[in-house]
Design an enzyme around this catalytic site. Structure first.
Site, mmCIF file in Angstrom:
data_model
loop_
_atom_site.group_PDB
_atom_site.id
_atom_site.type_symbol
_atom_site.label_atom_id
_atom_site.label_comp_id
_atom_site.label_asym_id
_atom_site.label_seq_id
_atom_site.Cartn_x
_atom_site.Cartn_y
_atom_site.Cartn_z
ATOM 1 N N HIS A 203 -41.361 -23.108 -89.134
ATOM 2 C CA HIS A 203 -41.378 -22.702 -87.613
ATOM 3 C C HIS A 203 -39.920 -22.970 -86.898
ATOM 4 C CE1 HIS A 203 -45.536 -24.502 -87.302
ATOM 5 N NE2 HIS A 203 -45.702 -23.266 -87.661
ATOM 6 N N ARG A 310 -50.468 -10.118 -88.491
ATOM 7 C CA ARG A 310 -51.083 -10.848 -89.381
ATOM 8 C C ARG A 310 -52.046 -11.876 -89.004
ATOM 9 N NH1 ARG A 310 -44.997 -11.245 -89.918
ATOM 10 N NH2 ARG A 310 -44.183 -9.874 -91.882
ATOM 11 N N ARG A 346 -54.569 -6.745 -89.622
ATOM 12 C CA ARG A 346 -54.683 -7.010 -91.044
ATOM 13 C C ARG A 346 -55.347 -8.065 -91.211
ATOM 14 N NH1 ARG A 346 -49.733 -8.893 -94.675
ATOM 15 N NH2 ARG A 346 -50.117 -10.879 -93.938
ATOM 16 N N GLU A 451 -49.123 -3.291 -102.244
ATOM 17 C CA GLU A 451 -48.131 -4.323 -102.439
ATOM 18 C C GLU A 451 -48.349 -4.923 -104.036
ATOM 19 O OE1 GLU A 451 -49.159 -7.421 -99.727
ATOM 20 O OE2 GLU A 451 -51.262 -6.854 -99.745
ATOM 21 N N ASN A 474 -42.543 -7.319 -99.798
ATOM 22 C CA ASN A 474 -42.350 -8.636 -100.312
ATOM 23 C C ASN A 474 -42.852 -8.793 -101.418
ATOM 24 O OD1 ASN A 474 -41.148 -8.739 -97.774
ATOM 25 N ND2 ASN A 474 -42.376 -10.140 -96.851
ATOM 26 N N ASP A 475 -44.220 -8.640 -101.388
ATOM 27 C CA ASP A 475 -45.228 -8.804 -102.590
ATOM 28 C C ASP A 475 -44.782 -7.716 -103.691
ATOM 29 O OD1 ASP A 475 -46.250 -11.325 -102.257
ATOM 30 O OD2 ASP A 475 -48.062 -10.326 -101.059
ATOM 31 N N ARG A 485 -40.870 -15.263 -105.156
ATOM 32 C CA ARG A 485 -39.723 -15.345 -104.568
ATOM 33 C C ARG A 485 -39.123 -16.753 -103.777
ATOM 34 N NH1 ARG A 485 -42.236 -13.340 -99.386
ATOM 35 N NH2 ARG A 485 -44.498 -13.088 -99.937
ATOM 36 N N CYS A 522 -44.208 -2.294 -93.980
ATOM 37 C CA CYS A 522 -44.401 -3.450 -92.977
ATOM 38 C C CYS A 522 -43.514 -4.898 -93.636
ATOM 39 C CB CYS A 522 -45.510 -4.006 -92.302
ATOM 40 S SG CYS A 522 -46.641 -4.158 -93.941
#
Length: 590
Positions: A203, A310, A346, A451, A474-475, A485, A522
């Protein structure tokens, strides 16, 4: 020796979560210790101890209500954090279980609360997903506020500015920083955060980016090593903190800071300019968001649409699942807020480490923990395993689609039957709305995330069934290289320039272009300037990133020639060594 120690210069390295350079005085934030004493109380004192615990809960609730009101004049992100803290505070696992521990074990409230906190934190820390794992910090911070009330300490007292120090010259140094604490600074223009803990999805990181403040997290011992009022330099891009810099270093960073500020002011000038390369190739730049409150920042950053909403952020931090109406209102707010620009929503991407049931509590988060949740029942797998929950979300998205250009994006697809099952459920949701005579976009476009390596290699399945694709880097990198990661021990092996990763991205783009199916990106690489020209040369024409990155990427696109990039990029894709690829990408960016 003491004066020599005081002026000693040293450097700390952590994670940079918001680019920029800050120079200012250190202001140390003390954090309440959670190492409380274990006291055994007499049976006649149990009721009194329960009352003391209840009073502390009530005081923290009232404090959060006040903060929520203040947040309406501060940032939407802080308001969202206050709401999350309120939800955690209201969860029976935190407000009821400690009461039972007090009764059963005849112990003091502080000890009972901390015991239950450690149990909950232990569950969070087993999670594979870094966002969920970092929520353990939120639980600790809520408990810390309650312990402060129980001990009679005023929460937030340490956030007062020292005499003679202006906020704009202040760098906050803390072991950890509760976002709600920052409300105390809302009228102060402090210039950076640094913390011992945290990560890119914490956060504090999200807040730093939303406020465009340089921040370096995960510095481990900064709070113990830095003294109050020491001069600091924070490099938010590299995650570097320089303590007591010598005059030469200070001059260098002062100049660099001025250059960055000048460049940022120049970037504002291109906000309304058409996004196109020197040879006239148009490129779309969209924003990634987590909450409806992110829309204003997206528009201010020059986003031409939302490339990734998201939706799992609507689910996290609650004891139950948002109703269809709650989801509908959130989606509609984003769609209307974007004023006709496209919005890609998504479906929720939660892992096997989160059990979403109507009676869910914090303890339920551990019910589905597996050895490797990243390879378990997550994302579309979880949606198809819980069809009623998925139908609720699909209906909410469809209902909102009539308010503007809306697209549905499905994460973690790998098999044809997953696509087919998704489309069947989508049709069922549509039919139920038709029967109710509820309006929606009959032509809602459906896309899939690329991904998983299997999805990139068997891309024909996707091209035959879907309207668009979105590459989640990322994935994709994590699964291609078998690298977690979020695991510090193998983090150095997480290499976005690995030839296999680039080949999968190129394979996706080439085949989608042949089929005339649009592709966006993305993942984090979409907003990474060092990759912009590489992806332009590969044929990528739709980037989606954090709003704060859009104008920088746009400036790089405006001075690039897509046609001239094609040949050197083809040569880069033939290389088999990451070091050589990195070298050639650097040359591409000169």
């Amino acid at each position: 020796m003491s004066s020599q120690d005081k002026s000693m210069s040293f450097t700390l390295h952590g994670i940079g979560v918001c680019p920029g350079i800050a120079i200012g005085q250190a202001h140390l934030i003390s954090h309440a210790t959670l190492e409380v004493a274990h006291l055994v109380i007499a049976p006649r004192m149990v009721e009194k101890e329960l009352a003391r615990f209840d009073t502390a809960l009530m005081q923290v609730r009232e404090e959060l209500v006040t903060m929520r009101e203040s947040a309406e004049q501060a940032s939407a992100e802080i308001g969202a954090f206050v709401d999350l803290y309120s939800t955690i505070l209201a969860d029976p696992e935190l407000c009821e279980v400690p009461r039972q521990i007090i009764v059963d074990r005849r112990c003091n409230a502080e000890w009972a609360l901390v015991q239950q906190m450690e149990f909950l934190v232990g569950q969070f820390e087993q999670f594979e997903d870094p966002y969920l794992r970092e929520r353990s910090h939120d639980v600790r911070q809520v408990v810390e506020r309650i312990v402060k009330e129980l001990s009679g300490k005023t929460a937030g007292r340490s956030l007062r500015l020292p005499k003679g120090v202006k906020g704009e010259n202040l760098i906050v140094v803390a072991h950890d920083l509760a976002p709600t604490d920052l409300i105390a600074f809302k009228d102060q223009r402090f210039c950076a955060f640094i913390t011992d803990v945290g990560g890119a999805t914490s956060h504090t990181a999200i807040l730093a980016r939303s406020m465009a403040l340089p921040a370096a997290l995960a510095l481990h011992n900064a709070r113990a090593l830095i003294r109050d009022k020491e001069l600091l330099i924070v490099d938010g891009r590299r995650g570097v903190v320089i303590v007591n810099p010598d005059p030469r270093i200070l001059e260098e960073y002062t100049l660099r800071k001025s250059q960055i500020e000048l460049e940022r002011s120049k970037l504002k000038r291109i906000k309304s300019a058409r996004t196109a390369t020197l040879d006239g190739i148009e490129v779309a730049l969209h924003a990634n968001i987590e909450l409806p409150s992110d829309v204003p920042a997206s528009l201010d950053g020059g986003a031409e649409g939302i490339g990734l909403f998201r939706t799992e952020f609507l689910f996290l931090g609650r004891g139950d699942m948002p109703s269809e109406d709650e989801q509908f209102e959130a989606y509609r707010k984003v769609i209307k807020g974007m004023e006709g620009r496209p919005v890609t929503i998504r479906s929720f991407d939660l892992g096997a480490d989160k059990d979403l049931n109507p009676e869910g509590t914090l303890s339920d988060l551990g019910n589905r923990v597996k050895t490797n949740p990243a390879l378990g029942v997550r994302a579309i797998r979880l949606c198809l395993a819980e069809p009623q929950m998925f139908l609720t979300q699909l209906r909410a998205i469809l209902r909102a689609s009539k308010y503007g250009k809306t697209k549905l994006l499905i994460p973690m697809l790998a098999h044809a039957h997953e696509i087919e099952a998704t489309l069947v459920l989508l049709e069922r949701a549509k039919e139920s709305l038709r029967q109710e005579k509820t309006g929606f976009d009959e032509n809602l476009e459906v896309g899939g995330m690329i991904e998983i390596p299997a999805a990139a290699l068997a891309i024909g399945i996707f091209l035959r069934h879907l309207n668009f694709l979105s590459i989640g880097t990322n994935d994709l990198i994590q699964y291609t290289l078998a690298i977690d990661r979020s695991d510090e021990q193998v983090a150095s092996l997480y290499d976005p320039m690995h030839p296999a990763v680039l080949m999968l991205i190129a394979h996706t783009l080439v085949n989608a272009e042949k089929a005339n199916i649009p592709v966006s990106m993305c993942g984090e690489l979409a907003g990474d300037l060092q990759f912009t020209r590489l992806f332009l040369g590969m044929g990528l024409r739709n980037f989606s990133m954090h709003p704060s990155q859009i104008l920088e990427v746009k400036s790089r696109i405006l001075v690039s020639n897509a046609a001239e990039l094609a040949a050197p990029v083809r040569r880069i894709l033939r290389l088999e060594d990451s070091a050589k690829i990195r070298e050639q990408i650097e040359r591409l960016n000169v």
